[in-house]
Design a protein around this motif. Structure first.
Motif, short mmCIF file in Angstrom:
data_model
loop_
_atom_site.label_atom_id
_atom_site.label_comp_id
_atom_site.label_asym_id
_atom_site.label_seq_id
_atom_site.Cartn_x
_atom_site.Cartn_y
_atom_site.Cartn_z
N ASN A 94 20.09 44.44 62.54
CA ASN A 94 19.27 44.70 61.36
C ASN A 94 20.05 44.44 60.08
OD1 ASN A 94 18.29 46.70 59.13
ND2 ASN A 94 16.58 46.58 60.56
N ARG A 95 21.34 44.75 60.11
CA ARG A 95 22.17 44.61 58.91
C ARG A 95 22.68 43.19 58.72
NH1 ARG A 95 24.11 43.82 54.86
NH2 ARG A 95 25.66 44.96 53.66
N TRP A 96 23.12 42.54 59.80
CA TRP A 96 23.82 41.27 59.65
C TRP A 96 23.15 40.10 60.34
CZ3 TRP A 96 27.06 42.01 55.95
CH2 TRP A 96 27.72 43.22 55.81
N GLY A 97 22.17 40.36 61.20
CA GLY A 97 21.59 39.29 62.01
C GLY A 97 20.93 38.19 61.22
N TRP A 98 20.46 38.48 59.99
CA TRP A 98 19.75 37.47 59.20
C TRP A 98 20.63 36.27 58.89
CZ3 TRP A 98 21.18 35.79 54.32
CH2 TRP A 98 22.16 36.55 53.67
N ARG A 99 21.94 36.47 58.93
CA ARG A 99 22.83 35.37 58.57
C ARG A 99 22.81 34.26 59.62
NH1 ARG A 99 27.00 37.29 54.67
NH2 ARG A 99 26.18 39.24 53.88
N ASN A 100 22.30 34.57 60.79
CA ASN A 100 22.10 33.55 61.81
C ASN A 100 20.63 33.48 62.19
OD1 ASN A 100 24.93 32.90 62.18
ND2 ASN A 100 25.11 34.90 63.17
N SER A 101 19.75 33.68 61.19
CA SER A 101 18.32 33.77 61.44
C SER A 101 17.77 32.47 62.00
CB SER A 101 17.57 34.14 60.15
OG SER A 101 17.82 33.20 59.14
N ALA A 102 16.80 32.62 62.90
CA ALA A 102 16.20 31.45 63.54
C ALA A 102 15.26 30.73 62.59
CB ALA A 102 15.43 31.90 64.79
N GLN A 103 15.09 29.45 62.84
CA GLN A 103 14.18 28.62 62.06
C GLN A 103 13.26 27.86 62.99
OE1 GLN A 103 16.40 26.05 59.45
NE2 GLN A 103 16.76 27.68 57.98
N ILE A 104 12.08 27.52 62.52
CA ILE A 104 11.13 26.70 63.24
C ILE A 104 10.77 25.52 62.36
CG2 ILE A 104 8.83 26.57 64.26
CD1 ILE A 104 9.03 29.48 64.96
N ASP A 105 11.03 24.30 62.86
CA ASP A 105 10.75 23.09 62.09
C ASP A 105 11.37 23.15 60.71
OD1 ASP A 105 9.28 22.09 64.21
OD2 ASP A 105 7.42 22.99 63.50
N GLY A 106 12.58 23.70 60.62
CA GLY A 106 13.30 23.73 59.35
C GLY A 106 12.85 24.83 58.42
N LYS A 107 11.93 25.67 58.86
CA LYS A 107 11.44 26.76 58.00
C LYS A 107 11.90 28.10 58.55
CE LYS A 107 7.31 24.39 56.25
NZ LYS A 107 5.85 24.47 56.08
N GLU A 108 12.17 29.00 57.63
CA GLU A 108 12.57 30.35 58.03
C GLU A 108 11.38 31.07 58.69
OE1 GLU A 108 15.39 32.03 57.76
OE2 GLU A 108 16.62 30.66 56.57
N ILE A 109 11.71 31.95 59.62
CA ILE A 109 10.68 32.82 60.19
C ILE A 109 10.58 34.03 59.27
CG2 ILE A 109 9.98 34.16 62.20
CD1 ILE A 109 11.70 32.31 63.90
N GLY A 110 9.55 34.09 58.47
CA GLY A 110 9.43 35.13 57.46
C GLY A 110 8.32 36.12 57.78
N TYR A 111 8.06 36.97 56.81
CA TYR A 111 7.03 37.99 56.96
C TYR A 111 5.77 37.57 56.21
CZ TYR A 111 11.06 40.80 58.37
OH TYR A 111 12.19 41.26 58.99
N ILE A 112 4.63 37.77 56.83
CA ILE A 112 3.35 37.48 56.19
C ILE A 112 2.49 38.74 56.33
CG2 ILE A 112 1.31 36.00 56.12
CD1 ILE A 112 2.97 33.83 57.48
N SER A 256 14.26 44.02 57.36
CA SER A 256 15.54 44.62 57.71
C SER A 256 16.41 44.81 56.48
CB SER A 256 16.27 43.72 58.71
OG SER A 256 16.69 42.52 58.09
N LEU A 257 17.51 45.53 56.67
CA LEU A 257 18.49 45.68 55.59
C LEU A 257 19.02 44.31 55.18
CD1 LEU A 257 20.63 48.72 56.84
CD2 LEU A 257 18.66 48.74 55.31
N GLY A 258 19.21 43.44 56.16
CA GLY A 258 19.68 42.09 55.86
C GLY A 258 18.68 41.30 55.04
N ASP A 259 17.38 41.48 55.31
CA ASP A 259 16.36 40.81 54.51
C ASP A 259 16.45 41.25 53.05
OD1 ASP A 259 15.22 39.48 56.73
OD2 ASP A 259 14.06 41.27 57.25
N TRP A 260 16.62 42.55 52.85
CA TRP A 260 16.76 43.06 51.49
C TRP A 260 18.01 42.51 50.82
CZ3 TRP A 260 13.62 45.18 48.11
CH2 TRP A 260 12.45 45.81 48.56
N GLU A 261 19.09 42.47 51.56
CA GLU A 261 20.33 41.94 51.00
C GLU A 261 20.14 40.49 50.56
OE1 GLU A 261 24.81 42.42 52.34
OE2 GLU A 261 23.79 40.96 53.62
N LYS A 262 19.51 39.70 51.40
CA LYS A 262 19.26 38.29 51.08
C LYS A 262 18.39 38.18 49.84
CE LYS A 262 17.26 34.09 53.08
NZ LYS A 262 16.57 33.51 54.28
#
Length: 324
Positions: A94-112, A256-262
């Protein structure tokens, strides 16, 4: 062997005397003592180097002893060591995982958070906001436009000093871009989800807006003490926890905390450029989970995307040329 099996077998070897009060303090003291022994072994390793041939064996033994005391203490509080380990990994992700966040077709997997709402009640996936500065009634003000139409109100610093807080709508834009969330942005763009009275009241209403403004002010106070986050790649853990607690009842709690940090770091990367140049164009792209800056009347632009280890500017030979 899994942690649960180890914990059961470890407690069966407990030899701590059944003296009132000792059943908890003894494993705690033992844990501290083993940590000291581990430091002693490392001191020998620094002193003797390769001559300390049993260094790894000694470290393994000390770590094993520490694990026994941890398991013992957990058992006496009726805690499951395997659950503790799993929760700790989840916390780290939750804290650090975003730094290796997955992407699909070059786009971030975000929240909608508005996928089930009509377009006129959904945040636009990509938009540009032109920010200008003007002097009015002896005050320096910020004014924002989308397609030459003003959005929101003229903003001042509301401060005795000129600290650039008048540009704080950039932080709301960053929350929009990275988190897919911002009651303030929804209000400014008139994209509140009125078709659902409950969502409109709770998620897009006055309390949620006040919470977001409070978060913006809280982070700004922290940022002022840290060079407005220039060169900063990590945000204080307790600050992030406070933000999570403030938003625990809202849809953004999924972030996540990482999302907020970003979101914070990327927002301040752009804010510093806007404050320095007294304006510019902010590009919000929810699909790519990014917020960028480009100067007014300029065909080239400065990419202020955030990377965990650095802030980079795109080279002219790459897809986007170097900003002016």
């Amino acid at each position: 062997m899994n942690f649960s099996d180890y914990q059961v077998k470890a407690i069966s070897t407990d030899q701590i005397p059944a003296v009132e009060g000792s059943e908890l303090i003894v494993p705690l003291l033992g844990l501290v003592g083993e940590a000291g022994s581990l430091l002693t072994e490392y001191k020998k390793h620094l002193r003797d180097g390769n001559a300390h041939k049993l260094f790894k064996d000694c470290v393994a033994e000390e770590l094993g002893d520490m694990l026994w005391y941890i398991a013992n203490f957990a058992s006496k509080f009726d805690l499951n060591l395997e659950e503790i380990a799993e929760n700790n990994l989840e916390k780290c992700q939750n804290r650090w995982g975003w730094r290796n966040s997955a992407q699909i077709d070059g786009k971030e997997i975000g929240y909608i958070f508005d996928s089930n709402f009509p377009e006129y009640e959904s945040l636009p996936r990509r938009f540009e906001v032109e920010i200008t500065e003007l002097n009015k009634d002896s005050s320096v003000m910020m004014r924002a436009f989308i397609d030459k139409q003003q959005i929101g109100n003229d903003l001042t610093d509301n401060s005795y000093s000129n600290d650039g807080y008048r540009f704080h709508d950039i932080f709301h834009m960053s929350y929009t871009a990275i988190l897919g969330w911002s009651p303030v942005t929804r209000s400014i763009l008139k994209r509140k989800r009125k078709s659902s009275p409950v969502i409109d009241e709770v998620e897009d209403g006055g309390r949620a807006i006040a919470i977001e403004e409070g978060i913006s002010a809280l982070i700004f106070a922290y940022a002022k003490d840290h060079a407005f986050l220039e060169g900063i790649s990590a945000i204080d853990y307790q600050l992030l926890k406070t933000i999570k607690n403030m938003t625990g009842h809202l849809e953004v709690s999924q972030c996540s905390l990482g999302d907020w940090e970003k979101a914070i770091i990327m927002g301040y990367n752009v804010w510093r450029q806007v404050e320095k140049n007294r304006g510019g164009i902010v590009v919000i792209d929810i699909d790519s989970s990014s917020i960028s800056y480009k100067q007014n009347n300029c065909s080239t632009w400065l990419d202020l995307s955030y990377h965990p280890s650095q802030l980079w500017v795109v080279h002219p030979s790459e897809e986007r040329p170097l900003g002016c």
